[in-house]
Design an enzyme around this catalytic site. Structure first.
Site, PDB file in Angstrom:
ATOM      1  N   SER A  11       0.843  -1.198   0.000  1.00 52.83           N
ATOM      2  CA  SER A  11       0.000   0.000   0.000  1.00 52.83           C
ATOM      3  C   SER A  11       0.879   1.249   0.000  1.00 52.83           C
ATOM      4  CB  SER A  11      -0.933   0.001   1.216  1.00 52.83           C
ATOM      5  OG  SER A  11      -0.185   0.088   2.428  1.00 52.83           O
ATOM      6  N   CYS A  13       2.070   3.393  -2.677  1.00 47.85           N
ATOM      7  CA  CYS A  13       3.208   3.306  -3.600  1.00 47.85           C
ATOM      8  C   CYS A  13       3.346   4.495  -4.539  1.00 47.85           C
ATOM      9  CB  CYS A  13       3.104   2.022  -4.438  1.00 47.85           C
ATOM     10  SG  CYS A  13       3.318   0.509  -3.483  1.00 47.85           S
ATOM     11  N   SER A  14       2.638   5.573  -4.293  1.00 45.60           N
ATOM     12  CA  SER A  14       2.736   6.716  -5.206  1.00 45.60           C
ATOM     13  C   SER A  14       4.063   7.454  -5.071  1.00 45.60           C
ATOM     14  CB  SER A  14       1.574   7.687  -4.986  1.00 45.60           C
ATOM     15  OG  SER A  14       1.614   8.225  -3.672  1.00 45.60           O
ATOM     16  N   SER A 143       7.298   3.138  12.963  1.00 50.58           N
ATOM     17  CA  SER A 143       8.174   4.291  13.155  1.00 50.58           C
ATOM     18  C   SER A 143       8.812   4.183  14.538  1.00 50.58           C
ATOM     19  CB  SER A 143       7.349   5.589  13.072  1.00 50.58           C
ATOM     20  OG  SER A 143       8.102   6.696  13.507  1.00 50.58           O
ATOM     21  N   TYR A 156       0.259  11.476  15.659  1.00 50.51           N
ATOM     22  CA  TYR A 156       0.981  10.555  14.778  1.00 50.51           C
ATOM     23  C   TYR A 156       1.651   9.458  15.605  1.00 50.51           C
ATOM     24  CZ  TYR A 156       4.353   8.805  11.378  1.00 50.51           C
ATOM     25  OH  TYR A 156       5.090   7.983  10.555  1.00 50.51           O
TER      26      TYR A 156
END
Length: 324
Positions: A11, A13-14, A143, A156
């Site tokens: 997911s 991948c742009s 992360s 986040y």
């Protein structure tokens, strides 16, 4: 007889990590992977298709996928031959930075919808097939903020903490089905997305935020953040090299940090599990010892040169030479 290629669904991948990972897997010289590279907006596929080159339509397929939509997930999986996914890479994510009082609840919920529930939605969709075949690998781009909180990144970080707890819990059950989970934990990654995000928040108004907090955000946090990216930031290619090793492993680890230079910044919580040492030290470095913080970051940047000379001698997980 060679093994059949493994189907890898990625997911986000742009751009960034997702794009680089899709291209690297598709260009694998042993042709071990059939890559389904997805993105929410196919209008952004040109960069990926150009980078894929001759692999496009051969070992790489581009597909639409919105991780926030059950219908989109189902449609994407229906286009995969047999609907079987051998490796799922949950990479789609969004950021949110700023004073808490200036952020809307809708914006916070959007972060969780993508970063947490989007990953959960994809896992729920592929798990039945993986369990039936008694094999699979789920890679989650988490992360270091899933390991420690970072000022002005509360939402986040919370979304990444949620990922860490969810997938660590799920990993126990899935071992019974020979399905592995790996949480990949990058530190700062230098991408166009991160640059634009910092640029946008530097001029944002953040209504309902008091002047003191705005001052701390703009005049303390933002300069320190830019210095952090300059000093210890990695490229998407650096992160992808770690993910490739994880995917190619027969016994993948539960966690893998990608940036050994960032390890000193997370070590304080290991020294003092109560978290008090980390909170007090972070507060003093950011608000009182700014020059010392900048000097320390520049020393880490200098250390990067030495790490590139002896890359195999340093453990990416714990930064102890020869440990793992």
């Amino acid at each position: 007889m060679a093994d059949a290629p493994r189907t890898v669904l990625i997911s986000g991948c742009s751009s960034g990590i997702g794009l680089e990972l899709a291209v690297q897997l598709a260009h694998d010289h042993r042709q071990r992977y059939q890559v389904v590279a997805t993105m929410r907006d196919l209008g952004k596929k040109q960069t990926l298709e150009t980078a894929a080159g001759q692999a496009l339509g051969q070992t790489l397929t581009v597909a639409q996928l919105d991780v926030c939509s059950d219908e989109s997930v189902a449609q994407c999986l229906s286009c995969i031959e047999g609907g079987e996914v051998d490796v799922l890479v949950n990479n789609a994510g969004v950021g949110l930075v700023g004073p808490l009082e200036g952020l809307s609840l809708a914006a916070m919920q959007s972060v969780f919808d993508t970063n947490f529930f989007g990953a959960v939605r994809l896992v729920r969709a592929v798990l039945p097939g993986m369990k039936k075949r008694r094999k699979g690998h789920i890679v989650v781009v988490s992360s270091v903020m899933g390991l420690q909180g970072v000022v002005f990144n509360e939402v986040y970080a919370a979304s990444k903490f949620a990922l860490e707890g969810f997938f660590e819990s799920l990993a126990v059950q899935l071992l019974q089905f020979n399905i592995f989970i790996t949480l990949v934990e990058p530190g700062p990654v230098i991408t166009d997305f991160e640059g634009k995000l910092l640029e946008q928040v530097s001029t944002a108004e953040f209504p309902d935020t008091d002047p003191d907090t705005l001052h701390y955000f703009r005049d303390f946090y933002l300069p320190a953040s830019r210095e952090l990216f300059r000093s210890v930031g990695q490229s998407p290619q650096d992160v992808v090299q770690v993910i490739l090793k994880v995917i190619g492993s027969s016994r993948p680890p539960l966690r893998r940090q990608t940036n050994a230079r960032y390890t000193p910044l997370v070590a304080l919580k290991a020294v003092d599990p109560s978290g008090s040492l980390y909170v007090r030290t972070s507060h003093r470095l950011l608000f009182r010892w700014t020059r010392l913080l900048n000097l320390g970051l520049r020393c880490l940047a200098w250390g990067r040169l030495r790490l590139r000379i002896w890359p195999r001698k340093l453990c990416l997980t714990c930064s102890v030479p020869g440990h793992c």
